[in-house]
Design an enzyme around this catalytic site. Structure first.
Site, mmCIF file in Angstrom:
data_model
loop_
_atom_site.group_PDB
_atom_site.id
_atom_site.type_symbol
_atom_site.label_atom_id
_atom_site.label_comp_id
_atom_site.label_asym_id
_atom_site.label_seq_id
_atom_site.Cartn_x
_atom_site.Cartn_y
_atom_site.Cartn_z
ATOM 1 N N LYS A 133 -19.905 -9.170 -11.375
ATOM 2 C CA LYS A 133 -18.500 -8.098 -11.679
ATOM 3 C C LYS A 133 -19.065 -6.649 -11.571
ATOM 4 O O LYS A 133 -20.245 -6.466 -11.926
ATOM 5 C CB LYS A 133 -17.683 -8.478 -12.669
ATOM 6 C CG LYS A 133 -18.316 -8.179 -14.013
ATOM 7 C CD LYS A 133 -17.375 -8.498 -15.136
ATOM 8 C CE LYS A 133 -18.025 -8.530 -16.521
ATOM 9 N NZ LYS A 133 -17.403 -9.259 -17.431
ATOM 10 N N ARG A 153 -7.457 -10.215 -27.110
ATOM 11 C CA ARG A 153 -7.317 -9.309 -25.859
ATOM 12 C C ARG A 153 -6.506 -10.038 -24.726
ATOM 13 O O ARG A 153 -5.564 -9.415 -24.265
ATOM 14 C CB ARG A 153 -8.904 -8.952 -25.596
ATOM 15 C CG ARG A 153 -8.903 -7.967 -24.390
ATOM 16 C CD ARG A 153 -10.184 -7.724 -23.834
ATOM 17 N NE ARG A 153 -11.131 -8.885 -23.436
ATOM 18 C CZ ARG A 153 -12.392 -8.734 -22.942
ATOM 19 N NH1 ARG A 153 -13.000 -7.801 -22.615
ATOM 20 N NH2 ARG A 153 -12.756 -10.060 -22.343
ATOM 21 N N TYR A 183 -28.851 23.911 -20.838
ATOM 22 C CA TYR A 183 -27.675 24.264 -21.096
ATOM 23 C C TYR A 183 -27.692 24.463 -22.677
ATOM 24 O O TYR A 183 -28.169 23.426 -23.369
ATOM 25 C CB TYR A 183 -26.664 23.613 -20.544
ATOM 26 C CG TYR A 183 -26.060 23.674 -19.114
ATOM 27 C CD1 TYR A 183 -25.681 24.684 -18.559
ATOM 28 C CD2 TYR A 183 -26.621 22.704 -18.422
ATOM 29 C CE1 TYR A 183 -25.273 25.034 -17.200
ATOM 30 C CE2 TYR A 183 -26.250 22.946 -16.913
ATOM 31 C CZ TYR A 183 -25.476 23.916 -16.417
ATOM 32 O OH TYR A 183 -25.227 24.118 -14.905
ATOM 33 N N MET A 236 -26.215 17.906 -14.195
ATOM 34 C CA MET A 236 -25.468 17.307 -13.376
ATOM 35 C C MET A 236 -26.583 16.585 -12.235
ATOM 36 O O MET A 236 -26.673 15.413 -12.248
ATOM 37 C CB MET A 236 -24.499 18.146 -12.582
ATOM 38 C CG MET A 236 -23.614 17.108 -11.666
ATOM 39 S SD MET A 236 -22.553 17.826 -10.760
ATOM 40 C CE MET A 236 -21.228 18.543 -11.839
HETATM 41 C C1 LIG Z 1 -18.149 -9.972 -18.118
HETATM 42 C C2 LIG Z 1 -18.058 -11.429 -18.841
HETATM 43 C C3 LIG Z 1 -19.017 -12.388 -19.085
HETATM 44 C C4 LIG Z 1 -20.479 -11.818 -19.253
HETATM 45 O O1 LIG Z 1 -20.755 -11.094 -20.320
HETATM 46 P P1 LIG Z 1 -22.282 -10.751 -20.698
HETATM 47 O O2 LIG Z 1 -22.127 -10.211 -21.834
HETATM 48 O O3 LIG Z 1 -22.503 -9.810 -19.589
HETATM 49 O O4 LIG Z 1 -23.132 -12.022 -20.299
HETATM 50 C C5 LIG Z 1 -18.552 -13.638 -19.481
HETATM 51 N N1 LIG Z 1 -17.396 -14.011 -19.414
HETATM 52 C C6 LIG Z 1 -16.397 -13.120 -19.410
HETATM 53 C C7 LIG Z 1 -14.819 -13.575 -19.422
HETATM 54 C C8 LIG Z 1 -16.589 -11.765 -19.012
HETATM 55 O O5 LIG Z 1 -15.612 -10.919 -18.696
#
Ligand SMILES: *Cc1c(COP(=O)(O)O)cnc(C)c1O
Length: 354
Positions: A33, A129, A251, A299
């Site tokens: 993702k 969540r 800065y 930047m």
């Molecule tokens: C992003 C995600 C993972 C992967 O988690 P990591 O900590 O990067 O291994 C696994 N399960 C769900 C539901 C996630 O959203």
């Protein structure tokens, strides 16, 4: 050409996946993702094709990008869908789908789809969540089964504190999950990277490693030697100057030299994803030797301390993170985690090795 490059080592990615899978002892979805945590989702999925059992992304847009690139392995949508039409696309494109709450379940019951889907039904085992509350889970499972829209149900949950091995919450979440799933047929999935490493009892038919594939330790204890960093973010020194003790740099008042200081100017800034909060003190490597950022990250550039590196100068290679400086260390200096730092990489050219 601007010398900032994010070098992505695909061989290391494959090695890390194999390690995750060997810990899992069963099948593992490679989580790609958010553009594979900033590494490039298509390139990473292609590099893992024939190696990974499947992939997980957040949403259908990310899945369709992989399908369009010719990735044919199973792909799971971890967030599920946002409207009913997406279920039709899931069926057409052979995508697996998380159902994590009543709105998604009701949409699926009402959807008209050409063929039944593989659904991962998520339980809220304590993170509060997403997912069905424990006392509604079995009922949601029965509704899915009876809907006629589902070919296969995988039971899943997600951990809130798997990266804290001493905290009993992960064990409690897994126990609750098991106690409610015993009577429900089908495969199960619990572990993310941290759970795979720190909580062997949470391994099930499927695991979902993400961050460890990219070589960052999901646990707070520095880099994990068995993992190979996948991304090396590197640039070059394109300016050098000497400042006297008492002179400020950059800065604000972030840095004032306490001794005669040789400053290297590096083409990388917060617009490239280098965290601005990782200013003075954050580690970098120049020609393979560790030194530190001094002054505020700006930047497009940042400044590093070359005072103790007499051989370094114009054109020297600077590793912002990679094998010599772990991305986790930089993240820690910025008060954040490797996940966020990696996801933020932009503007840098990505160069793929292996
Ligand atoms: C992003 C995600 C993972 C992967 O988690 P990591 O900590 O990067 O291994 C696994 N399960 C769900 C539901 C996630 O959203």
């Amino acid at each position: 050409m601007r010398p900032l490059v994010a070098e992505i080592n695909l061989e290391a990615l494959r090695d890390n996946y194999r390690l995750a899978k060997s810990l899992a002892g069963s099948r593992a979805l490679a989580v790609v993702k958010a553009n594979a945590y900033g590494h490039g989702a298509v390139a990473c999925a292609e590099a893992l094709s024939g190696v990974a059992d499947g992939f997980a992304v957040a949403c259908i847009e990310e899945a369709l990008e992989l399908r369009a690139a010719g990735v044919s392995a199973p792909i799971l949508l971890l967030e599920g869908v946002f409207d009913a039409d997406e279920y039709t696309l899931c069926a057409a494109q052979n995508l697996w789908c998380v159902v994590q709450g009543e709105p998604q379940l009701a949409m699926l019951e009402a959807a008209s789809i050409p063929k039944p889907l593989t659904v991962w039904l998520k339980m809220d085992s304590g993170m509060h969540r997403a997912g069905f509350a424990p006392d509604t889970y079995a009922r949601a499972y029965q509704r899915l089964s009876a809907s006629g829209k589902v070919a296969d149900i995988v039971k899943m949950s997600h951990f809130a504190r798997a990266d804290e091995p001493a905290v009993p919450m992960t064990h409690a979440q897994a126990e609750l999950f098991d106690s409610l799933c015993r009577e429900l047929p089908g495969e199960e999935s619990l572990a993310n990277s941290a759970a795979l490493i720190a909580h062997p009892a949470t391994r099930r038919a499927w695991s979902r490693p993400g961050i460890m594939l990219y070589g960052a330790n999901p646990l707070p204890a520095g880099p994990w030697p068995a993992l190979r960093p996948v991304m090396t973010l590197k640039s070059r020194v394109f300016g050098v100057r000497d400042i006297a003790a008492g002179e400020p740099l950059g800065y604000g008042d972030n840095f004032v030299a306490t001794r005669p200081t040789r400053v290297g100017l590096v083409a990388c800034g917060y617009a490239d994803g280098y965290p601005r909060l990782a200013s003075t003190g954050s580690p970098v490597a120049v020609d393979g030797v560790r030194t530190r950022v001094i002054g505020r990250v700006s930047m497009d550039m940042l400044t590093v301390d070359l005072t103790d590196l007499p051989g370094a100068g114009l054109g020297s290679e600077v590793e912002l993170w990679g094998n010599t400086v772990s991305v986790g260390e930089v993240a820690q200096h910025a008060g954040t985690i490797a996940y966020e730092v990696l996801c933020n990489v932009k503007r840098a050219r990505r160069v793929y090795l292996g």
